[in-house]
Design a protein around this motif. Structure first.
Motif, PDB file in Angstrom:
ATOM      1  N   ARG A 159      19.717  43.106  -6.914  1.00 49.63           N
ATOM      2  CA  ARG A 159      18.557  42.927  -7.770  1.00 49.63           C
ATOM      3  C   ARG A 159      18.469  43.468  -9.048  1.00 49.63           C
ATOM      4  NH1 ARG A 159      16.129  43.320  -1.456  1.00 49.63           N
ATOM      5  NH2 ARG A 159      16.714  41.353  -0.944  1.00 49.63           N
ATOM      6  N   GLY A 160      19.146  43.502  -9.673  1.00 48.69           N
ATOM      7  CA  GLY A 160      19.325  43.935 -11.234  1.00 48.69           C
ATOM      8  C   GLY A 160      19.399  45.263 -11.607  1.00 48.69           C
ATOM      9  N   ALA A 161      19.439  45.993 -10.437  1.00 49.71           N
ATOM     10  CA  ALA A 161      19.875  47.484 -10.736  1.00 49.71           C
ATOM     11  C   ALA A 161      21.250  48.019 -10.345  1.00 49.71           C
ATOM     12  CB  ALA A 161      19.071  48.576  -9.725  1.00 49.71           C
ATOM     13  N   PRO A 162      21.841  48.928 -10.896  1.00 48.86           N
ATOM     14  CA  PRO A 162      22.975  49.438 -10.694  1.00 48.86           C
ATOM     15  C   PRO A 162      23.332  49.861  -9.494  1.00 48.86           C
ATOM     16  CG  PRO A 162      22.324  50.173 -12.662  1.00 48.86           C
ATOM     17  CD  PRO A 162      21.145  49.790 -12.321  1.00 48.86           C
ATOM     18  N   LEU A 163      24.370  49.486  -8.588  1.00 48.79           N
ATOM     19  CA  LEU A 163      24.473  49.768  -7.331  1.00 48.79           C
ATOM     20  C   LEU A 163      25.578  50.862  -6.942  1.00 48.79           C
ATOM     21  CD1 LEU A 163      23.628  49.059  -4.250  1.00 48.79           C
ATOM     22  CD2 LEU A 163      25.381  47.411  -4.318  1.00 48.79           C
ATOM     23  N   ALA A 164      25.354  51.999  -6.771  1.00 51.91           N
ATOM     24  CA  ALA A 164      26.328  53.089  -6.606  1.00 51.91           C
ATOM     25  C   ALA A 164      26.945  53.164  -5.187  1.00 51.91           C
ATOM     26  CB  ALA A 164      25.552  54.277  -6.809  1.00 51.91           C
ATOM     27  N   ASN A 165      28.273  53.633  -5.205  1.00 46.49           N
ATOM     28  CA  ASN A 165      28.969  53.917  -4.047  1.00 46.49           C
ATOM     29  C   ASN A 165      29.052  52.381  -3.179  1.00 46.49           C
ATOM     30  OD1 ASN A 165      28.956  56.825  -4.276  1.00 46.49           O
ATOM     31  ND2 ASN A 165      26.829  56.669  -3.628  1.00 46.49           N
ATOM     32  N   ALA A 166      29.173  51.296  -4.042  1.00 48.74           N
ATOM     33  CA  ALA A 166      29.537  50.065  -3.401  1.00 48.74           C
ATOM     34  C   ALA A 166      31.326  49.928  -3.307  1.00 48.74           C
ATOM     35  CB  ALA A 166      29.032  49.027  -4.274  1.00 48.74           C
ATOM     36  N   ASP A 167      31.680  49.506  -2.468  1.00 51.63           N
ATOM     37  CA  ASP A 167      33.237  49.157  -2.077  1.00 51.63           C
ATOM     38  C   ASP A 167      33.398  48.025  -2.794  1.00 51.63           C
ATOM     39  OD1 ASP A 167      33.685  51.406  -0.515  1.00 51.63           O
ATOM     40  OD2 ASP A 167      33.277  50.541   1.298  1.00 51.63           O
ATOM     41  N   VAL A 168      34.470  47.838  -3.773  1.00 53.21           N
ATOM     42  CA  VAL A 168      34.881  46.812  -4.370  1.00 53.21           C
ATOM     43  C   VAL A 168      36.296  46.565  -4.165  1.00 53.21           C
ATOM     44  CG1 VAL A 168      35.026  45.557  -6.513  1.00 53.21           C
ATOM     45  CG2 VAL A 168      33.118  47.174  -6.010  1.00 53.21           C
ATOM     46  N   LYS A 169      36.620  45.305  -3.751  1.00 54.59           N
ATOM     47  CA  LYS A 169      38.012  44.928  -3.473  1.00 54.59           C
ATOM     48  C   LYS A 169      38.348  43.937  -4.561  1.00 54.59           C
ATOM     49  CE  LYS A 169      40.883  42.715   0.004  1.00 54.59           C
ATOM     50  NZ  LYS A 169      41.038  42.080   1.408  1.00 54.59           N
TER      51      LYS A 169
END
Length: 259
Positions: free
Chosen positions: A164-174
Motif C-alpha cells: 500500500r505504497g509503504a516499504p515492506l520490511a522483513n518480507a520473504d522474497v523468492k
C-alpha cells in the motif's frame, strides 16, 4: 539481508498438487508460503498472464484451475499515463493485447478471486486472496502501483517491496530463473532486497503478504462480500541479456485436475 539458495526438486514437483490443495483450503502455515502464483510474459505484440508455478514450467489450463481467475485486468504503466488492455482467455493463459516498451511496465491483478474458505481453530476463516503480477522489459527504476508490489530500483539486481505504497520490511522474497534455479532473500528495513543474476534469460520474483484486517469487497458477480483476512501474492518478471547460458527449462508439467 539473508540470501538462501533454493532449487525446484522432483519431490517438490511431486507434492505440487498437495501444496495447491492446501492453498485452496488456506491452511496458513509455512509449507504453502510459495504455492501457486500468477505471472506475466511478453509474447510478440502482447502479454500473457499465466497461473501456476514458473520454476516448474506449470501452466494451469481452462477448463481447469485457470478459470479461478475470474476477472483479471491488465494495464500498461508509462510516464505518460496508464492504458487498460483487452484480454482473451486461451487454454493455458490469458492474452492481453499490448506490451510494455523499455520505459513502461505491465501490471495485472485479479480482485475477484474466489474467497478461500478455511478455519482458524474452530472458527470459519474467509480470506480474500489477491494474485497480481508485473512485467518490465528491462531493469530500471519503477514506481509501485499494486497493493503489494515489487519493482526494480536500478539495473544491478536491487528491488523494492511495498505494501500500500509503504516499504515492506522483513518480507520473504523468492527469485526463480526459468530453469528452476533460485534464491530466497528478505527485505531490509527499507523494503529492499538484492539478488545476483548469474544466468541469461527470464527471472521471476515472488513476494507474499498477509493482512489480518477484516473488510469487504465486490465479488465477480457484483455483490458485496465480507472477508476475515486478506492475503496477497505478487510477482515481477524480467529478462537479462548478460550472464552465463541458462540451464534448460524443465519440461512442461501437467496441470492440476480440478477436484
Amino acid at each position: 539481508m539473508k540470501i538462501t539458495w533454493v532449487r525446484t526438486s522432483p519431490a517438490r514437483r511431486a507434492l505440487r498438487g498437495v501444496v495447491f490443495g492446501a492453498l485452496l483450503a488456506f491452511v496458513a502455515r509455512p509449507s504453502v508460503i510459495f504455492a501457486h502464483e500468477v505471472w506475466l510474459e511478453a509474447d510478440g505484440t502482447g502479454t500473457k498472464l499465466y497461473f501456476g508455478e514458473f520454476g516448474d514450467n506449470l501452466h494451469e489450463v481452462s477448463p481447469g484451475y485457470l478459470d479461478k481467475l475470474v476477472r483479471p485486468t491488465a494495464t500498461v504503466i508509462s510516464p505518460k499515463g496508464e492504458k487498460s488492455l483487452e484480454g482473451k482467455r486461451l487454454r493455458d493463459a490469458i492474452a492481453f493485447a499490448g506490451r510494455a516498451t523499455n520505459v513502461e511496465s505491465v501490471i495485472a491483478v485479479d480482485l475477484a478471486y474466489p474467497l478461500l474458505e478455511g478455519k482458524d481453530g474452530e472458527k470459519p476463516l474467509r480470506t480474500a486472496w489477491t494474485p497480481a503480477a508485473r512485467h518490465v522489459p528491462e531493469l530500471r527504476a519503477h514506481s509501485p502501483k499494486l497493493s503489494l508490489d515489487v519493482v526494480p530500483t536500478n539495473g544491478s539486481g536491487q528491488f523494492q517491496v511495498t505494501f500500500r505504497g509503504a516499504p515492506l520490511a522483513n518480507a520473504d522474497v523468492k527469485m526463480v530463473a526459468e530453469s528452476g534455479w533460485g534464491l530466497q532473500g528478505t527485505t531490509d528495513e527499507k523494503g529492499k532486497v538484492s539478488f545476483r543474476l548469474p544466468w541469461k534469460g527470464n527471472y521471476l520474483l515472488l513476494v507474499r503478504h498477509k493482512d489480518a484486517t477484516p473488510g469487504k469487497r465486490q465479488s465477480a458477480q457484483g455483490l458485496e462480500e465480507a472477508f476475515d483476512a486478506a492475503s496477497f501474492a505478487t510477482t515481477l518478471t524480467f529478462a537479462t541479456s548478460s550472464g552465463l547460458p541458462s540451464p534448460s527449462r524443465p519440461p512442461p508439467a501437467a496441470p492440476n485436475k480440478p477436484k
